[in-house]
Design a protein around this motif. Structure first.
Motif, mmCIF file in Angstrom:
data_model
loop_
_atom_site.group_PDB
_atom_site.id
_atom_site.type_symbol
_atom_site.label_atom_id
_atom_site.label_comp_id
_atom_site.label_asym_id
_atom_site.label_seq_id
_atom_site.Cartn_x
_atom_site.Cartn_y
_atom_site.Cartn_z
ATOM 1 N N VAL A 83 0.847 -1.194 0.000
ATOM 2 C CA VAL A 83 0.000 0.000 0.000
ATOM 3 C C VAL A 83 0.883 1.246 0.000
ATOM 4 C CG1 VAL A 83 -1.597 1.380 1.409
ATOM 5 C CG2 VAL A 83 -2.022 -1.062 1.063
ATOM 6 N N PHE A 84 1.925 1.231 0.816
ATOM 7 C CA PHE A 84 2.863 2.353 0.853
ATOM 8 C C PHE A 84 3.498 2.544 -0.525
ATOM 9 C CE2 PHE A 84 7.249 3.854 1.378
ATOM 10 C CZ PHE A 84 7.003 5.092 1.939
ATOM 11 N N LYS A 85 3.923 1.465 -1.148
ATOM 12 C CA LYS A 85 4.520 1.530 -2.492
ATOM 13 C C LYS A 85 3.506 2.082 -3.496
ATOM 14 C CE LYS A 85 6.407 -1.566 -5.972
ATOM 15 N NZ LYS A 85 6.652 -2.969 -6.293
ATOM 16 N N HIS A 86 2.257 1.651 -3.373
ATOM 17 C CA HIS A 86 1.185 2.117 -4.260
ATOM 18 C C HIS A 86 1.015 3.637 -4.130
ATOM 19 C CE1 HIS A 86 -2.719 2.172 -6.272
ATOM 20 N NE2 HIS A 86 -3.194 2.841 -5.235
ATOM 21 N N TYR A 87 0.964 4.127 -2.894
ATOM 22 C CA TYR A 87 0.837 5.565 -2.670
ATOM 23 C C TYR A 87 2.039 6.316 -3.228
ATOM 24 C CZ TYR A 87 -3.306 5.285 0.291
ATOM 25 O OH TYR A 87 -4.565 5.089 0.757
ATOM 26 N N HIS A 88 3.212 5.737 -3.035
ATOM 27 C CA HIS A 88 4.436 6.358 -3.542
ATOM 28 C C HIS A 88 4.386 6.471 -5.073
ATOM 29 C CE1 HIS A 88 8.639 7.478 -3.752
ATOM 30 N NE2 HIS A 88 8.838 6.516 -4.640
ATOM 31 N N GLN A 89 3.932 5.419 -5.755
ATOM 32 C CA GLN A 89 3.824 5.445 -7.213
ATOM 33 C C GLN A 89 2.788 6.467 -7.665
ATOM 34 O OE1 GLN A 89 3.000 1.306 -7.946
ATOM 35 N NE2 GLN A 89 5.149 0.815 -8.305
ATOM 36 N N GLN A 90 1.666 6.546 -6.961
ATOM 37 C CA GLN A 90 0.650 7.538 -7.306
ATOM 38 C C GLN A 90 1.205 8.950 -7.147
ATOM 39 O OE1 GLN A 90 -2.734 6.613 -4.800
ATOM 40 N NE2 GLN A 90 -3.846 5.804 -6.545
ATOM 41 N N GLN A 91 1.917 9.181 -6.066
ATOM 42 C CA GLN A 91 2.502 10.500 -5.823
ATOM 43 C C GLN A 91 3.528 10.831 -6.893
ATOM 44 O OE1 GLN A 91 1.356 12.629 -3.490
ATOM 45 N NE2 GLN A 91 2.655 14.117 -4.516
ATOM 46 N N ARG A 92 4.298 9.843 -7.294
ATOM 47 C CA ARG A 92 5.299 10.045 -8.343
ATOM 48 C C ARG A 92 4.636 10.436 -9.665
ATOM 49 N NH1 ARG A 92 9.155 5.320 -10.168
ATOM 50 N NH2 ARG A 92 10.013 6.325 -11.992
ATOM 51 N N ARG A 93 3.551 9.761 -10.002
ATOM 52 C CA ARG A 93 2.814 10.107 -11.229
ATOM 53 C C ARG A 93 2.279 11.539 -11.154
ATOM 54 N NH1 ARG A 93 0.652 4.675 -10.606
ATOM 55 N NH2 ARG A 93 1.739 3.335 -12.081
ATOM 56 N N LYS A 94 1.728 11.896 -9.988
ATOM 57 C CA LYS A 94 1.227 13.259 -9.818
ATOM 58 C C LYS A 94 2.349 14.274 -9.966
ATOM 59 C CE LYS A 94 -2.600 12.153 -6.719
ATOM 60 N NZ LYS A 94 -3.081 12.242 -5.324
ATOM 61 N N ASN A 95 3.507 13.961 -9.386
ATOM 62 C CA ASN A 95 4.651 14.870 -9.488
ATOM 63 C C ASN A 95 5.126 15.010 -10.926
ATOM 64 O OD1 ASN A 95 4.607 15.320 -6.747
ATOM 65 N ND2 ASN A 95 6.239 13.864 -6.288
ATOM 66 N N ILE A 96 5.131 13.916 -11.667
ATOM 67 C CA ILE A 96 5.524 13.973 -13.080
ATOM 68 C C ILE A 96 4.562 14.865 -13.846
ATOM 69 C CG2 ILE A 96 5.667 12.632 -15.219
ATOM 70 C CD1 ILE A 96 6.801 10.322 -13.503
ATOM 71 N N LEU A 97 3.272 14.630 -13.640
ATOM 72 C CA LEU A 97 2.283 15.462 -14.323
ATOM 73 C C LEU A 97 2.421 16.932 -13.937
ATOM 74 C CD1 LEU A 97 -0.906 13.208 -14.148
ATOM 75 C CD2 LEU A 97 0.389 13.837 -16.191
ATOM 76 N N HIS A 98 2.623 17.164 -12.649
ATOM 77 C CA HIS A 98 2.766 18.539 -12.170
ATOM 78 C C HIS A 98 4.001 19.203 -12.784
ATOM 79 C CE1 HIS A 98 2.170 21.913 -9.516
ATOM 80 N NE2 HIS A 98 3.419 21.811 -9.105
#
Length: 184
Positions: A83-98
């Motif tokens: 779950v932690f890894k999943h959140y980290h990947q989601q945050q990474r995608r958001k950061n890339i988009l941002h």
């Protein structure tokens, strides 16, 4: 005696030798409990199911080398880490988009798609078995030939080719899935 009557440690011992029935019993025994833990942390059924599948697949893949004392605790902890890894990947995608939108006001959809696709492919590559991953990186990232890879890894050229073929097939199959998501 059916697998249902086996203890967790007996199931793990059987699974370590490649007994698929033991793995199936572990799957059925813990699926609902693991799904509940993942759901509690994600509140998303699709993500929760994906996390549980990932943890169980890793359990099977690492069956020969794992030393587990308490299976239920091991699986619950593995779910929490996933779950932690999943959140980290989601945050990474958001950061890339941002960062794409921030760095260029005229960022078009192709740039976003390319960055996400590259990130997605890198994620697939990281999940490949170790030899496949090494061969793929040497071939596609370092530009090495199968002959050069065989020399570097001390394997036959045919083995290098087989690992590369497996890696590319896995990536291609996963890309079909992502293309359908982008299409929708």
């Amino acid at each position: 005696m059916t697998m249902q009557h086996f203890s967790d440690s007996e199931l793990l011992t059987s699974m370590a030798t490649g007994d698929e029935a033991a793995f199936t019993e572990i799957y059925h025994r813990y699926w609902q409990q693991l799904l509940a833990i993942a759901w509690k942390h994600t509140y998303d059924e699709s993500s929760a199911k994906e996390i549980v599948q990932e943890v169980l697949i890793k359990l099977w893949d690492r069956r020969e080398s794992l030393e587990i004392r308490e299976l239920s605790h091991y699986l619950a902890t593995a779910i929490k880490f996933s779950v932690f890894k999943h959140y980290h990947q989601q945050q990474r995608r958001k950061n890339i988009l941002h960062s794409i939108f921030r760095s260029s006001h005229s960022a078009d959809e192709e740039k976003i798609y390319a960055r996400l696709l590259d990130d997605y492919i890198n994620g697939i590559v990281e999940k490949l078995p170790e030899k496949c991953r090494q061969v793929y990186k040497l071939s596609r990232m370092d530009g090495k030939t199968n002959q050069q890879i065989a020399g570097i890894m001390n394997i036959s050229e045919k083995t290098a080719e087989a690992h590369l073929t497996k890696a590319l097939r896995t990536i291609r199959l996963n890309l079909r899935h992502i293309n359908m998501l982008f299409f929708l």
